[in-house]
Enzyme design. Sequence first.
Site, PDB file in Angstrom:
ATOM      1  N   ASP A  88      -0.050   2.539  -0.444  1.00  0.00           N
ATOM      2  CA  ASP A  88       0.976   2.000  -1.437  1.00  0.00           C
ATOM      3  C   ASP A  88       1.397   2.902  -2.519  1.00  0.00           C
ATOM      4  O   ASP A  88       0.373   3.329  -3.548  1.00  0.00           O
ATOM      5  CB  ASP A  88      -0.005   0.676  -1.983  1.00  0.00           C
ATOM      6  N   SER A  91       0.937   1.580  -6.306  1.00  0.00           N
ATOM      7  CA  SER A  91      -0.532   1.863  -7.200  1.00  0.00           C
ATOM      8  C   SER A  91      -1.186   2.928  -7.149  1.00  0.00           C
ATOM      9  O   SER A  91      -0.785   3.834  -6.308  1.00  0.00           O
ATOM     10  CB  SER A  91      -1.219   0.474  -6.744  1.00  0.00           C
ATOM     11  N   ASN A  93      -5.231   3.002  -7.048  1.00  0.00           N
ATOM     12  CA  ASN A  93      -6.771   2.873  -6.682  1.00  0.00           C
ATOM     13  C   ASN A  93      -6.933   2.764  -5.294  1.00  0.00           C
ATOM     14  O   ASN A  93      -5.979   1.939  -4.576  1.00  0.00           O
ATOM     15  CB  ASN A  93      -7.172   1.639  -7.415  1.00  0.00           C
ATOM     16  N   TRP A  95      -9.495   0.564  -2.764  1.00  0.00           N
ATOM     17  CA  TRP A  95     -10.595  -0.178  -3.081  1.00  0.00           C
ATOM     18  C   TRP A  95     -10.677  -0.824  -1.372  1.00  0.00           C
ATOM     19  O   TRP A  95      -9.803  -1.019  -0.834  1.00  0.00           O
ATOM     20  CB  TRP A  95     -10.336  -1.225  -3.787  1.00  0.00           C
ATOM     21  N   TYR A 131      -3.733  -9.322  -9.504  1.00  0.00           N
ATOM     22  CA  TYR A 131      -2.450  -9.255  -8.363  1.00  0.00           C
ATOM     23  C   TYR A 131      -1.308 -10.310  -8.794  1.00  0.00           C
ATOM     24  O   TYR A 131      -2.022 -11.137  -9.484  1.00  0.00           O
ATOM     25  CB  TYR A 131      -3.006  -9.453  -7.069  1.00  0.00           C
ATOM     26  N   ASP A 270       8.859   2.185  -3.371  1.00  0.00           N
ATOM     27  CA  ASP A 270       7.310   1.403  -3.239  1.00  0.00           C
ATOM     28  C   ASP A 270       6.957   1.033  -1.863  1.00  0.00           C
ATOM     29  O   ASP A 270       7.989   0.314  -1.202  1.00  0.00           O
ATOM     30  CB  ASP A 270       7.366   0.462  -3.941  1.00  0.00           C
ATOM     31  N   THR A 273       6.116  -2.905  -0.943  1.00  0.00           N
ATOM     32  CA  THR A 273       6.967  -3.874  -1.051  1.00  0.00           C
ATOM     33  C   THR A 273       7.800  -3.871   0.249  1.00  0.00           C
ATOM     34  O   THR A 273       8.460  -2.854   0.248  1.00  0.00           O
ATOM     35  CB  THR A 273       7.570  -3.702  -2.456  1.00  0.00           C
TER      36      THR A 273
END
Length: 379
Positions: A88, A91, A93, A95, A131, A270, A273
């Site tokens: 992505d 963003s 991070n 996880w 989110y 992005d 999306t």
Amino acid sequence: MVKWLIVLSALVAFSECFKRIPLIRGKSARRGLQEKGLWEEYRMKFPYRPMAKFIQTGSEAMTNDADLEYYGVISIGTPPQSFTIMFDTGSSNLWVPSVYCSSSACEKHNRFDPSKSSTFKWGSEPLSIQYGTGSMTGYLAVDTVEVAGITVKDQIFGVSTTEAPFMDTMKPDGILGLAFQSIASDDVTPVFSNMVQQKLVEQPLFSVYLSRDGEHGSEVLFGGVDDNHYTGQITWIPLTSATYWQIKMDRVSINGQTVACSGGCQAIIDTGTSLIVGPNQEINNMNSWVGASSNQYGEATVNCQNIGSMPEVTFTLNGHDFNVPASAYITQSYYGCTTGFGQSGGIGSGLWILGDVFIREYYSIFDMEAHYIGLAKSV
């Protein structure tokens, strides 16, 4: 013979500078829910807000994953535990679910078990990421992460202990953010930034190719550019903000007429999306220009037989025109044809998202050191 062996060795060494990770193009969560007749009910419970990922509250980045389609495989720990991950650029991070998570979403995905990794260490902070359709909470941890054959040591990442219900429908187990550290929750150094700092890639850039057709063929390439995936020249566009991959958009036009972003606006490239997203009124205007009408889900639908005669949409970025034909912005399915232009939901302060609809048409290069995006026509 010795000469050819030297040349062969050089070619092998050169190929090792670039690390590829193939991406699978899967069915989006939204499409899956629609096919089950659950999307309308789901949207009422969890409003779809595609712009939410670009709003920050404190140190918590926000994102929305209802439309994720492309994902690949990474591993974490020693010995490695494998996970499907959405890469992505909106963003920062990394996880994954953990064995300490009892949410139904976690139970349907691979879960990381810290007790099975000899290199695992707990971090010092809790992690909470909000989110657009829910949230995840958990804890920061440190371990070895392997992406596309690149081993990143001492990578800080999140292990979830709760996840929002919408993750039930997602194919990927977790998310790997490829934006800048400035927007990372808890100021965590992103995976690619660590690749650069640990000198694991030849160049401080990565490139993304999203195939137009078929499940396979897409890839993220760390440390280089693959000229087999594009034709013509690369157009380099400076970032206006080194947070997301944000650039200046001059206008959106159809048949030479400005239909949106009059006077200029900001846009983000992005991969996380699926659609091209913009302010409600401007998206409505674009959909009207291409002859679309709204269906029961609020999507803009068109007659599939009209695709061949529908106009191109031109996105002018920093003085350069990028055309997207109807064959690219129209999605065909058993349920009919819809445009790839989505409303922001009234939030986002005029910000646009150029998502997968755009990236499938333009090979995208993300230069983290020079703060440029390169775009070239995909093949």
